[in-house]
Scaffold this active site. Sequence first.
Site, PDB file in Angstrom:
ATOM      1  N   ASP A 199     -45.487  19.514  11.627  1.00 47.35           N
ATOM      2  CA  ASP A 199     -45.531  20.701  10.873  1.00 47.35           C
ATOM      3  C   ASP A 199     -44.553  20.465   9.944  1.00 47.35           C
ATOM      4  O   ASP A 199     -43.658  20.666   9.747  1.00 47.35           O
ATOM      5  CB  ASP A 199     -45.074  21.639  11.761  1.00 47.35           C
ATOM      6  CG  ASP A 199     -45.357  23.309  11.036  1.00 47.35           C
ATOM      7  OD1 ASP A 199     -45.600  23.348   9.741  1.00 47.35           O
ATOM      8  OD2 ASP A 199     -45.566  24.413  11.738  1.00 47.35           O
ATOM      9  N   HIS A 200     -45.091  20.276   8.488  1.00 48.55           N
ATOM     10  CA  HIS A 200     -44.428  19.702   7.634  1.00 48.55           C
ATOM     11  C   HIS A 200     -43.112  20.752   7.096  1.00 48.55           C
ATOM     12  O   HIS A 200     -42.172  20.550   6.432  1.00 48.55           O
ATOM     13  CB  HIS A 200     -45.076  19.131   6.315  1.00 48.55           C
ATOM     14  CG  HIS A 200     -45.714  20.407   5.299  1.00 48.55           C
ATOM     15  ND1 HIS A 200     -46.906  20.675   5.407  1.00 48.55           N
ATOM     16  CD2 HIS A 200     -45.124  20.982   4.180  1.00 48.55           C
ATOM     17  CE1 HIS A 200     -47.235  21.687   4.735  1.00 48.55           C
ATOM     18  NE2 HIS A 200     -46.304  21.776   3.904  1.00 48.55           N
ATOM     19  N   HIS A 262     -46.939  27.677  10.608  1.00 46.29           N
ATOM     20  CA  HIS A 262     -45.613  27.618   9.799  1.00 46.29           C
ATOM     21  C   HIS A 262     -44.995  29.013  10.206  1.00 46.29           C
ATOM     22  O   HIS A 262     -43.879  29.120  10.344  1.00 46.29           O
ATOM     23  CB  HIS A 262     -45.999  27.680   8.193  1.00 46.29           C
ATOM     24  CG  HIS A 262     -46.788  26.464   7.863  1.00 46.29           C
ATOM     25  ND1 HIS A 262     -46.483  25.059   8.722  1.00 46.29           N
ATOM     26  CD2 HIS A 262     -47.437  26.196   6.962  1.00 46.29           C
ATOM     27  CE1 HIS A 262     -47.399  24.185   7.999  1.00 46.29           C
ATOM     28  NE2 HIS A 262     -48.017  24.703   6.840  1.00 46.29           N
TER      29      HIS A 262
END
Lengths: 506, 364
Positions: A199-200, A262
């Site tokens: 999950d960048h 996010h």
Amino acid sequence: MSDPAAVENPLVKGLERLPVHPTVLVIFGATGDLAKRKLLPALYNLAHEGALPERFHLIGVSRRDKAHEEFAAVADTAIREFSRREPDDKVLAALLAEVKYVAGTFDDATVYAALKAELDAFDVAAGQPLNRAFYLSTAPEFFPVIVEQLGNAGLTEAAGEAEVRVIIEKPFGTTLDEAIDLNQRVLAVLDETQVFRIDHYLGKETVQNMLAFRFANSMFEPLFNRNYIDNVQITAAEDIGIGTRAGYYDNAGALRDLVQNHMLQLLTLLCMEPPVDFSADEVRSEKVKVLHSIRPPHRDEVFRAQYGPGTHAGDDVVGYLQEDGVPAGSHTETFAAMRLHVDNWRWAGVPFYLRTGKSLARKVTEIAVTFKPVPHLAFGEEGSVGVKPNQLILTMQPNEGVSLSLGAKIPGNRMRIRPVNMEFLYGTAFMSQSPEAYERLIMDAMRGDATLFTRNDEVEAQWRICDPVVRRWEDEAEPLVQYPAGSQGPPEASALLLGDDQWRAI
Amino acid sequence: MPIVPATHDGLWRERDTSPSAIEAAIRRLLTEAHAENESYVPARVMNLVTIVDQQWSGEIANRLRRVGRHHPSRTVVCAVEPRRTTLDAVCTVAGPAETKPGDFAVLRETVIVTCGPQHLPHLDTIVDPLVVTDLPTMVWSPHGHPEAVDALRHLCQIALLDSVDEPDSGDALRRAHELCEELYVVDLAWLRSAPWRERIAATFDPATVRGDLRLLSSVEVRHHPDSAAAALLLVGWLASRLGWTVSPLVQRGGPAGRRVGTAHARRQDVKITLDADATMTVPGLAGVALASASGRSLRFDRGSGGLRASYSRTVRGGTDVAREWTILGASRGEAGILGEGIRQALLRDPTYGPALDAALTLAG
């Protein structure tokens, strides 16, 4: 006393960059957009800084037929176009000098045989088994296929001291069932310690700074509970529409695109208890506890909408349904908002409002923590905007920092109060460029540090919250509420707010 | 972060001025900048106080300009001019070219105080009002002036120095050691050895080869003729981390020649050789070679696109394995080293002190 060299590496102390075992990184989908824009430039920047392992090799796997040199040329072009720094020709040439490329479809066993031959050749040249990191930068339907094929080819088994790791891009499933199925298929081949679900957002410095903010400062922690906090708003707003991503976005929507991953990650970092230490499993276990404390929102606790035609930066812009590639009458939401409750001792009764949207007035990602008002106000409010509850704003982008609103006396003869802000901007305190999230995450994955990656139970816990909403929305046939592009979003979203709560201006 | 041309460039200058007038001028320039554009905010990272000879101040200013993103937020340059008895000052508060609505833009503050040698023993009384309170303050005196650094010791927490600047590496290391007693020292010579230290540590990190650290039998370091201090620090680091007992090296062939000696490890002696490499054009190290009693040898040399590594293993009857590869990495250049030095001021490296102690012994 035993010799320290026998048990640990005495040379590591004090080094800024910890050693990483020699590694071969294999990118599946190596000619795709993500590889070109993010992964290859990230690798170059790591090479430039001398951060890659002392022995590092890159192999690209993709469907398109190419020679090794052609892939090297593609990578060279992508790095020159998208790198955050001007490439050094010598470093770039050295990085790409031994790049290999394997062409074929991801379900074809011969691809993996060819890949194995390349990997084995690197091991032989190095005289030792190298770590293998497989980066799955493909369409999600290929994730289980690739993992199973890697298993069939014997590529998931480590040799000697070397490790095998698989990095999986988002989305990790589009429903709870899919996520569970994907986890089962992946974990039938790999151990959880080998799996790095990206999950960048978690690779962003400012997101990681939330942990520092909460657990390196004693002054806020005593206030972070239901006794002092009135409500929390988490906003992830974008000022642009979907652009050319209709194919992906119309299948995903705002909830899957941002909320399920996010935004829930931000919420867990804000709400989690202090971990015993910052090891991967301790941190992730605390985050999972938060997710388990959240029940799926009721029908009246969620809201969705779609942007219609509007104005952005003075120019007319089209609505979602007029964007190229969007099916007529699409029910995909471009705005999603929800009210969540974290039902544990610390947070019971505190509403958490989440909202995200495309084509809103401004690009901003922030967490706004509103404190309860003072119990008794001794000052008159006449002639001023009056005393407002304190707000703590953690801004992730664009102006990364922390802001605290306080009541202050307006200069003059009378006791009149207005809110003022105490601002802290990361850019003014560090003046250094944060590494790209992908640079950090690639290094962590190669090093085997999973702290910033999502664990299997975490993914499923996230889906347990969002899946009922997804299913309800899929069954609803009525047209979505429209909001003008470039606006603050649909006013109807205010129905989610309790009491006198108000959405912060975007 | 690209360097953008400064459009806002608040400027104040005064001859025969005083520290309080300078301090008031900085405050006014900051207020004016914010009034002109509320996006402008002062940076608050660290103070850098640098003492330079007036005639070379332009060169130092250029070096500081080239450090890029790791620059201090307030720079106070004390330019020393022979025979001067009064203070002149120039202050600038500069911001970036464009600001977007709702965005912020960081201001950099620079104060140049031209002073005389007579001011240096009490330089703290000039500098104290000019630094931002509660920020880390670093002193850098590239042209000597130790009395000025001494005057600022109680005001600063960090000293930036470059041990390769001193003609005698022993003197340089002794000065660093002395400063270490009161300040955190960031030595650019130490930073030049960082990539080499990282690579050596990485090479011996796998558990299968870690045991070879106990068997190291020789260390050879090639260095720029002026960078003996960097080489001594690298060997000092190995000695301090691996528990070697060191003694002074013997100099052969003059100051720019070879130093040789022996360290005592638990199991065997370690032969140490430092060679000045006259072909090297930039300060720092040119190569490192390590050999172990088990027959393994490893070399790192500067190469294209990074360090060129070579490994060989010798068994009875000859070499049975020999490999070469490139360890990727760009040269940081002198500007990059200085920028790294400024960045390191905010960090703490616990291994420098012990390495410096060992390097001092090696230097004799």
